[in-house]
Enzyme design. Structure first.
Site, PDB file in Angstrom:
ATOM      1  N   GLY A 115      24.963  84.321 -10.620  1.00 48.77           N
ATOM      2  CA  GLY A 115      24.888  83.459 -11.711  1.00 48.77           C
ATOM      3  C   GLY A 115      23.526  82.933 -11.861  1.00 48.77           C
ATOM      4  CG  ASP A 116      21.413  81.520  -8.891  1.00 50.63           C
ATOM      5  OD1 ASP A 116      21.959  80.605  -9.353  1.00 50.63           O
ATOM      6  OD2 ASP A 116      21.200  81.588  -7.681  1.00 50.63           O
TER       7      ASP A 116
ATOM      8  N   GLY B 270      33.320  88.938 -16.399  1.00 46.29           N
ATOM      9  CA  GLY B 270      32.247  88.488 -17.329  1.00 46.29           C
ATOM     10  C   GLY B 270      32.047  87.181 -17.534  1.00 46.29           C
TER      11      GLY B 270
ATOM     12  CB  SER C  21      29.598  83.099 -14.939  1.00 45.81           C
ATOM     13  OG  SER C  21      29.747  82.243 -13.996  1.00 45.81           O
ATOM     14  CG  MET C  22      35.065  83.602 -16.375  1.00 46.04           C
ATOM     15  SD  MET C  22      36.380  83.963 -17.730  1.00 46.04           S
ATOM     16  CE  MET C  22      35.532  85.010 -18.960  1.00 46.04           C
ATOM     17  N   GLY C  23      32.698  86.091 -12.789  1.00 40.44           N
ATOM     18  CA  GLY C  23      32.493  87.157 -11.962  1.00 40.44           C
ATOM     19  C   GLY C  23      32.491  88.612 -12.463  1.00 40.44           C
TER      20      GLY C  23
HETATM   21  N1  ATP Z   1      31.257  92.266  -9.579  1.00 37.22           N
HETATM   22  C1  ATP Z   1      30.498  92.344 -10.681  1.00 37.22           C
HETATM   23  N2  ATP Z   1      30.398  93.003 -11.529  1.00 37.22           N
HETATM   24  C2  ATP Z   1      29.774  93.073 -12.569  1.00 37.22           C
HETATM   25  N3  ATP Z   1      29.272  91.916 -12.959  1.00 37.22           N
HETATM   26  C3  ATP Z   1      29.321  90.832 -12.199  1.00 37.22           C
HETATM   27  C4  ATP Z   1      29.993  90.815 -10.831  1.00 37.22           C
HETATM   28  N4  ATP Z   1      29.880  89.501 -10.466  1.00 37.22           N
HETATM   29  C5  ATP Z   1      29.173  88.957 -10.882  1.00 37.22           C
HETATM   30  N5  ATP Z   1      28.727  89.483 -12.271  1.00 37.22           N
HETATM   31  C6  ATP Z   1      28.017  89.001 -13.149  1.00 37.22           C
HETATM   32  O1  ATP Z   1      27.440  87.820 -12.982  1.00 37.22           O
HETATM   33  C7  ATP Z   1      27.541  86.652 -13.787  1.00 37.22           C
HETATM   34  C8  ATP Z   1      27.785  85.414 -12.768  1.00 37.22           C
HETATM   35  O2  ATP Z   1      28.755  85.616 -11.757  1.00 37.22           O
HETATM   36  P1  ATP Z   1      29.600  84.683 -11.151  1.00 37.22           P
HETATM   37  O3  ATP Z   1      30.513  84.279 -12.289  1.00 37.22           O
HETATM   38  O4  ATP Z   1      30.038  85.451  -9.947  1.00 37.22           O
HETATM   39  O5  ATP Z   1      28.551  83.367 -11.050  1.00 37.22           O
HETATM   40  P2  ATP Z   1      28.325  82.423  -9.954  1.00 37.22           P
HETATM   41  O6  ATP Z   1      29.766  82.077  -9.319  1.00 37.22           O
HETATM   42  O7  ATP Z   1      27.578  81.433 -10.600  1.00 37.22           O
HETATM   43  O8  ATP Z   1      27.424  83.035  -8.837  1.00 37.22           O
HETATM   44  P3  ATP Z   1      26.363  82.827  -7.583  1.00 37.22           P
HETATM   45  O9  ATP Z   1      26.855  81.126  -7.441  1.00 37.22           O
HETATM   46  O10 ATP Z   1      26.729  83.530  -6.607  1.00 37.22           O
HETATM   47  O11 ATP Z   1      25.138  82.865  -8.126  1.00 37.22           O
HETATM   48  C9  ATP Z   1      28.887  87.424 -14.542  1.00 37.22           C
HETATM   49  O12 ATP Z   1      29.375  86.447 -15.485  1.00 37.22           O
HETATM   50  C10 ATP Z   1      28.827  88.789 -14.660  1.00 37.22           C
HETATM   51  O13 ATP Z   1      28.157  88.976 -15.898  1.00 37.22           O
HETATM   52  O1  F1X Z   2      24.637  74.712  -2.226  1.00 35.41           O
HETATM   53  P1  F1X Z   2      24.259  75.103  -3.478  1.00 35.41           P
HETATM   54  O2  F1X Z   2      22.922  74.629  -3.905  1.00 35.41           O
HETATM   55  O3  F1X Z   2      25.208  74.980  -4.385  1.00 35.41           O
HETATM   56  O4  F1X Z   2      23.973  76.541  -3.658  1.00 35.41           O
HETATM   57  C1  F1X Z   2      22.917  77.384  -2.809  1.00 35.41           C
HETATM   58  C2  F1X Z   2      23.142  78.802  -2.911  1.00 35.41           C
HETATM   59  O5  F1X Z   2      24.151  79.334  -2.644  1.00 35.41           O
HETATM   60  O6  F1X Z   2      22.871  79.104  -4.319  1.00 35.41           O
HETATM   61  C3  F1X Z   2      22.277  80.467  -4.442  1.00 35.41           C
HETATM   62  C4  F1X Z   2      23.047  81.471  -5.160  1.00 35.41           C
HETATM   63  O7  F1X Z   2      23.440  80.838  -6.412  1.00 35.41           O
HETATM   64  C5  F1X Z   2      21.863  80.765  -2.911  1.00 35.41           C
HETATM   65  O8  F1X Z   2      20.538  81.403  -2.849  1.00 35.41           O
HETATM   66  C6  F1X Z   2      22.010  79.390  -2.164  1.00 35.41           C
HETATM   67  O9  F1X Z   2      22.140  79.532  -0.732  1.00 35.41           O
END
Ligand code: ATP
Ligand code: F1X
Length: 312
Positions: free
Chosen positions: A254-255, A227, A222-224
């Protein structure tokens, strides 16, 4: 019926708020958006429950403040199989600035003793036999040995379930040694893992392919807002999410994406539909302080704006 479990070894209450701009070293007044029982696997299970897939949830919870979590699990109709450990589950702080930038302060949390870990791993090997999808998400609490974690993840795969894994840093490195069936690192986590700095999509793709070659069937990077890429030996899809102008909090995006994949697998969607759905629900997640969705209909306009292309 397809059986799904999510495992959160180090859950957290997320204290989510918003501020114009964080001034480091100063007193910042933060508008409260909410305090949510969370942690990656719990977030996945909450989103799945909203979509009608009721998961079993397990992992560790601090005995001293378990109430809010137990209440939440009951509200969502989740099968609560968490093991209690002495102490409190941590509170993580998430603050979104006006420009959409999110600052996470993730605390360490409780410790898990060798006896707690042994009892937990023994329990899960019985509990999860017969499950179809098991999502292991988030960091490790103190006290869990990385080699023991790898061995336990391997054991989960031998139970016959498809292991979905989302973590970071040392836990990610240890987990990948067990070759989970699907992983969803974000590109920063993949950079840390591979000790590279990606300058283009080809470089991300190359790193994902190395993980396929190692034995990980599905690598979703994932890339925020840029996409995601879904890389397997058979195909590569790229998704561009809708443009979101009102970012409330990206926490749990991401979740939500992981939940979107599991929902799609459970419902037999094809690859293109799966990535479209996962992208739509993760984009929707950033429009709110918590995770979840009130109905499938809410996601339709988001799905309509996702662009999925088959790269290979
Ligand atoms: N600003 C945004 N606008 C549209 N879609 C987004 C945005 N941020 C995240 N997404 C969607 O969410 C997916 C997961 O985001 P991201 O890559 O930030 O995951 P992550 O870093 O694992 O997130 P987190 O750990 O905070 O749950 C992206 O691939 C995209 O589909
Ligand atoms: O410290 P970890 O376990 O890597 O991440 C925990 C966490 O950031 O992940 C969720 C968002 O993805 C939040 O609900 C929670 O606080």
């Amino acid at each position: 019926m397809t059986k799904v479990a999510t495992i959160t070894l180090n859950p957290a209450s997320d204290l989510v708020g918003k501020v114009n701009f964080i001034e480091v070293g100063e007193v910042n007044s933060v508008e409260t958006l909410g305090l949510y029982p969370a942690g990656k696997g719990i977030n996945v299970a909450k989103v799945l429950a909203d979509l009608g897939v009721k998961a079993t949830v397990t992992g560790f919870l601090g005995a001293d403040n378990k109430g809010d979590f137990e209440h939440e699990f009951a509200q969502y109709g989740l099968d609560n199989q968490f093991a209690l450990v002495p102490g409190k589950t941590r509170v993580n702080i998430k603050v979104t600035q006006e420009d959409g930038e999110v600052t996470d302060l993730n605390f360490q949390g409780f410790s898990v003793s060798a006896a707690d870990w042994q009892a937990f791993t023994a329990k899960t090997k019985t509990l999860l036999a017969g499950y179809d999808y098991v999502a292991v998400c988030g960091s490790l609490p103190k006290g869990i040995d990385l080699a023991d974690f790898t061995a336990w993840l391997k054991d989960l795969s031998t139970l016959g379930c498809k292991v979905i894994f989302d973590s970071s840093n040392k836990a990610l490195e240890a987990g990948l040694k067990a070759n989970p069936w699907l992983i969803k690192p974000n590109y920063r986590e993949l950079e840390v893992l591979t000790n590279r700095k990606f300058e283009n999509t080809e470089q991300v793709l190359a790193a994902a392919r190395e993980l396929n070659a190692q034995g990980i069937t599905n690598v979703v990077v994932s890339m925020g807002s840029k996409g995601s890429l879904w890389v397997t030996k058979d195909f590569v899809y790229q998704a561009q999410p809708p443009k979101i102008t009102n970012v409330v909090s990206t926490v749990g995006a991401g979740d939500s994406m992981v939940a979107g994949f599991i929902y799609s697998l459970v419902n037999g969607l094809d690859a293109e539909q799966t990535l479209t759905f996962a992208s739509a629900i993760s984009a929707y997640a950033v429009t709110q302080g918590n995770v979840g969705v009130d109905s499938l209909a809410t996601l339709e306009p988001f799905k309509a704006q996702v662009k999925v292309t088959k790269v290979q």
